[in-house]
Scaffold this motif. Structure first.
Motif, PDB file in Angstrom:
ATOM      1  N   GLU A   1      33.058  32.398  29.982  1.00 27.06           N
ATOM      2  CA  GLU A   1      33.472  32.822  28.647  1.00 27.06           C
ATOM      3  C   GLU A   1      33.357  31.671  27.648  1.00 27.06           C
ATOM      4  O   GLU A   1      33.760  30.550  27.933  1.00 27.06           O
ATOM      5  CB  GLU A   1      34.917  33.309  28.730  1.00 27.06           C
ATOM      6  CG  GLU A   1      35.475  33.872  27.470  1.00 27.06           C
ATOM      7  CD  GLU A   1      36.895  34.388  27.664  1.00 27.06           C
ATOM      8  OE1 GLU A   1      37.635  34.378  26.679  1.00 27.06           O
ATOM      9  OE2 GLU A   1      37.260  34.787  28.786  1.00 27.06           O
ATOM     10  N   TYR A   2      32.799  31.981  26.464  1.00 25.20           N
ATOM     11  CA  TYR A   2      32.673  31.005  25.381  1.00 25.20           C
ATOM     12  C   TYR A   2      33.173  31.628  24.088  1.00 25.20           C
ATOM     13  O   TYR A   2      32.770  32.731  23.738  1.00 25.20           O
ATOM     14  CB  TYR A   2      31.215  30.586  25.165  1.00 25.20           C
ATOM     15  CG  TYR A   2      30.655  29.692  26.237  1.00 25.20           C
ATOM     16  CD1 TYR A   2      30.715  28.305  26.120  1.00 25.20           C
ATOM     17  CD2 TYR A   2      30.059  30.241  27.367  1.00 25.20           C
ATOM     18  CE1 TYR A   2      30.188  27.483  27.100  1.00 25.20           C
ATOM     19  CE2 TYR A   2      29.533  29.417  28.354  1.00 25.20           C
ATOM     20  CZ  TYR A   2      29.607  28.047  28.215  1.00 25.20           C
ATOM     21  OH  TYR A   2      29.090  27.235  29.190  1.00 25.20           O
ATOM     22  N   THR A   3      33.997  30.895  23.358  1.00 25.14           N
ATOM     23  CA  THR A   3      34.400  31.309  22.023  1.00 25.14           C
ATOM     24  C   THR A   3      33.326  30.856  21.040  1.00 25.14           C
ATOM     25  O   THR A   3      32.883  29.706  21.083  1.00 25.14           O
ATOM     26  CB  THR A   3      35.757  30.684  21.644  1.00 25.14           C
ATOM     27  OG1 THR A   3      36.746  31.151  22.568  1.00 25.14           O
ATOM     28  CG2 THR A   3      36.172  31.060  20.236  1.00 25.14           C
ATOM     29  N   VAL A   4      32.919  31.766  20.176  1.00 31.02           N
ATOM     30  CA  VAL A   4      31.918  31.455  19.161  1.00 31.02           C
ATOM     31  C   VAL A   4      32.628  30.812  17.976  1.00 31.02           C
ATOM     32  O   VAL A   4      33.493  31.428  17.350  1.00 31.02           O
ATOM     33  CB  VAL A   4      31.167  32.732  18.719  1.00 31.02           C
ATOM     34  CG1 VAL A   4      30.130  32.405  17.657  1.00 31.02           C
ATOM     35  CG2 VAL A   4      30.535  33.428  19.916  1.00 31.02           C
ATOM     36  N   LEU A   5      32.280  29.560  17.680  1.00 31.56           N
ATOM     37  CA  LEU A   5      32.900  28.850  16.563  1.00 31.56           C
ATOM     38  C   LEU A   5      32.230  29.212  15.244  1.00 31.56           C
ATOM     39  O   LEU A   5      32.896  29.462  14.240  1.00 31.56           O
ATOM     40  CB  LEU A   5      32.831  27.338  16.786  1.00 31.56           C
ATOM     41  CG  LEU A   5      33.523  26.831  18.050  1.00 31.56           C
ATOM     42  CD1 LEU A   5      33.294  25.336  18.224  1.00 31.56           C
ATOM     43  CD2 LEU A   5      35.015  27.149  17.999  1.00 31.56           C
ATOM     44  N   GLU A   6      30.918  29.221  15.246  1.00 33.14           N
ATOM     45  CA  GLU A   6      30.119  29.605  14.077  1.00 33.14           C
ATOM     46  C   GLU A   6      28.838  30.245  14.581  1.00 33.14           C
ATOM     47  O   GLU A   6      28.337  29.876  15.642  1.00 33.14           O
ATOM     48  CB  GLU A   6      29.740  28.385  13.233  1.00 33.14           C
ATOM     49  CG  GLU A   6      30.876  27.678  12.555  1.00 33.14           C
ATOM     50  CD  GLU A   6      30.372  26.492  11.728  1.00 33.14           C
ATOM     51  OE1 GLU A   6      29.592  26.744  10.767  1.00 33.14           O
ATOM     52  OE2 GLU A   6      30.717  25.357  12.057  1.00 33.14           O
ATOM     53  N   ALA A   7      28.303  31.170  13.799  1.00 31.57           N
ATOM     54  CA  ALA A   7      27.021  31.791  14.153  1.00 31.57           C
ATOM     55  C   ALA A   7      26.436  32.415  12.898  1.00 31.57           C
ATOM     56  O   ALA A   7      27.169  32.806  11.983  1.00 31.57           O
ATOM     57  CB  ALA A   7      27.209  32.847  15.234  1.00 31.57           C
ATOM     58  N   ASP A   8      25.111  32.507  12.891  1.00 29.73           N
ATOM     59  CA  ASP A   8      24.447  33.089  11.725  1.00 29.73           C
ATOM     60  C   ASP A   8      23.045  33.558  12.121  1.00 29.73           C
ATOM     61  O   ASP A   8      22.481  33.101  13.113  1.00 29.73           O
ATOM     62  CB  ASP A   8      24.343  32.061  10.605  1.00 29.73           C
ATOM     63  CG  ASP A   8      24.229  32.700   9.227  1.00 29.73           C
ATOM     64  OD1 ASP A   8      24.170  33.953   9.128  1.00 29.73           O
ATOM     65  OD2 ASP A   8      24.198  31.959   8.231  1.00 29.73           O
ATOM     66  N   VAL A   9      22.515  34.464  11.311  1.00 29.70           N
ATOM     67  CA  VAL A   9      21.136  34.911  11.498  1.00 29.70           C
ATOM     68  C   VAL A   9      20.223  33.770  11.072  1.00 29.70           C
ATOM     69  O   VAL A   9      20.447  33.124  10.038  1.00 29.70           O
ATOM     70  CB  VAL A   9      20.855  36.181  10.658  1.00 29.70           C
ATOM     71  CG1 VAL A   9      19.388  36.557  10.723  1.00 29.70           C
ATOM     72  CG2 VAL A   9      21.731  37.327  11.116  1.00 29.70           C
ATOM     73  N   HIS A  10      19.214  33.511  11.888  1.00 32.88           N
ATOM     74  CA  HIS A  10      18.262  32.438  11.591  1.00 32.88           C
ATOM     75  C   HIS A  10      16.882  32.887  12.034  1.00 32.88           C
ATOM     76  O   HIS A  10      16.660  33.145  13.214  1.00 32.88           O
ATOM     77  CB  HIS A  10      18.661  31.161  12.332  1.00 32.88           C
ATOM     78  CG  HIS A  10      17.793  29.992  12.017  1.00 32.88           C
ATOM     79  ND1 HIS A  10      16.679  29.686  12.744  1.00 32.88           N
ATOM     80  CD2 HIS A  10      17.879  29.056  11.035  1.00 32.88           C
ATOM     81  CE1 HIS A  10      16.114  28.599  12.239  1.00 32.88           C
ATOM     82  NE2 HIS A  10      16.816  28.205  11.203  1.00 32.88           N
ATOM     83  N   SER A  11      15.963  33.032  11.084  1.00 31.65           N
ATOM     84  CA  SER A  11      14.615  33.486  11.366  1.00 31.65           C
ATOM     85  C   SER A  11      14.678  34.862  12.033  1.00 31.65           C
ATOM     86  O   SER A  11      15.261  35.780  11.489  1.00 31.65           O
ATOM     87  CB  SER A  11      13.878  32.456  12.218  1.00 31.65           C
ATOM     88  OG  SER A  11      12.534  32.799  12.346  1.00 31.65           O
ATOM     89  N   LYS A  12      14.141  35.017  13.253  1.00 27.37           N
ATOM     90  CA  LYS A  12      14.143  36.318  13.936  1.00 27.37           C
ATOM     91  C   LYS A  12      15.175  36.345  15.063  1.00 27.37           C
ATOM     92  O   LYS A  12      15.037  37.088  16.027  1.00 27.37           O
ATOM     93  CB  LYS A  12      12.757  36.616  14.497  1.00 27.37           C
ATOM     94  CG  LYS A  12      11.723  36.818  13.417  1.00 27.37           C
ATOM     95  CD  LYS A  12      10.386  37.186  13.975  1.00 27.37           C
ATOM     96  CE  LYS A  12       9.394  37.401  12.855  1.00 27.37           C
ATOM     97  NZ  LYS A  12       8.078  37.778  13.340  1.00 27.37           N
ATOM     98  N   GLY A  13      16.211  35.549  14.930  1.00 32.52           N
ATOM     99  CA  GLY A  13      17.252  35.500  15.948  1.00 32.52           C
ATOM    100  C   GLY A  13      18.554  35.012  15.354  1.00 32.52           C
ATOM    101  O   GLY A  13      18.813  35.195  14.160  1.00 32.52           O
ATOM    102  N   LEU A  14      19.364  34.397  16.192  1.00 37.00           N
ATOM    103  CA  LEU A  14      20.650  33.849  15.769  1.00 37.00           C
ATOM    104  C   LEU A  14      20.717  32.390  16.169  1.00 37.00           C
ATOM    105  O   LEU A  14      20.013  31.954  17.090  1.00 37.00           O
ATOM    106  CB  LEU A  14      21.811  34.580  16.454  1.00 37.00           C
ATOM    107  CG  LEU A  14      21.925  36.086  16.292  1.00 37.00           C
ATOM    108  CD1 LEU A  14      23.054  36.619  17.158  1.00 37.00           C
ATOM    109  CD2 LEU A  14      22.166  36.444  14.831  1.00 37.00           C
ATOM    110  N   VAL A  15      21.591  31.651  15.501  1.00 32.90           N
ATOM    111  CA  VAL A  15      21.987  30.331  15.954  1.00 32.90           C
ATOM    112  C   VAL A  15      23.504  30.365  16.057  1.00 32.90           C
ATOM    113  O   VAL A  15      24.172  31.052  15.291  1.00 32.90           O
ATOM    114  CB  VAL A  15      21.504  29.194  15.023  1.00 32.90           C
ATOM    115  CG1 VAL A  15      19.993  29.068  15.080  1.00 32.90           C
ATOM    116  CG2 VAL A  15      21.983  29.395  13.603  1.00 32.90           C
TER     117      VAL A  15
END
Length: 162
Positions: free
Chosen positions: A45-59
């Protein structure tokens, strides 16, 4: 667990990862604050701290993954969510994970093989069916006649010699 994507590569030097989502829209995974990463059912299990759409995927930046070396270890990991957290599929709609492993038989009764994966194309999704040979079968109404999850079977209008 339902596999919703995978980690493709590290992103930058601070432990961020690049993600290829298997969801209908790129940002669907962003609705979930916790992801489970692993391979072949060995989940962490990992908590997502930050994420966003980037190009054709996510970071994404994950708790406990603060260096490029840490993100390199995650490369190739699947990203999954517990089935209970996902909405029920609409009638005649399916999660890809529900289709993988199902037997595929045509109207003549020929067993064509099992679904090994699905591909997303511009026109339609495509079942990759492995049996005596690999077949690519479009997941469209005119070809997919029945999906019976209880019987582990997908019935198709697709000749064995296609």
């Amino acid at each position: 667990m339902v596999v919703m994507g995978h980690v493709t590569a590290p992103f930058g030097v601070r432990g961020w990862i690049k993600v290829k989502p298997y969801t209908e829209t790129l940002d669907s995974l962003l609705d979930y604050p916790v992801w489970w990463l692993g391979k072949e059912g060995n989940w962490r299990e990992y908590t997502v701290l930050e994420a966003d759409v980037h190009s054709k995927g996510l970071v994404a930046s994950l708790e406990g993954c603060a260096s490029r070396e840490a993100s390199e270890i995650l490369q190739g990991s699947q990203i999954a969510l517990p089935r209970a957290q996902l909405p029920e599929a609409e009638e005649n709609e399916y999660y890809w994970s529900d289709l993988i492993g199902r037997s595929v038989v045509n109207v003549q009764g020929d067993i064509l093989g099992q679904v090994s994966e699905l591909l997303e194309t511009g026109a339609s999704d495509v079942l990759v069916v492995k049996g005596d040979r690999e077949r690519l079968i479009p997941f469209v109404k005119s070809v997919i006649l029945e999906v019976d999850l209880a019987k582990d079977l997908i019935k198709v209008d697709w000749a064995a010699d296609y």
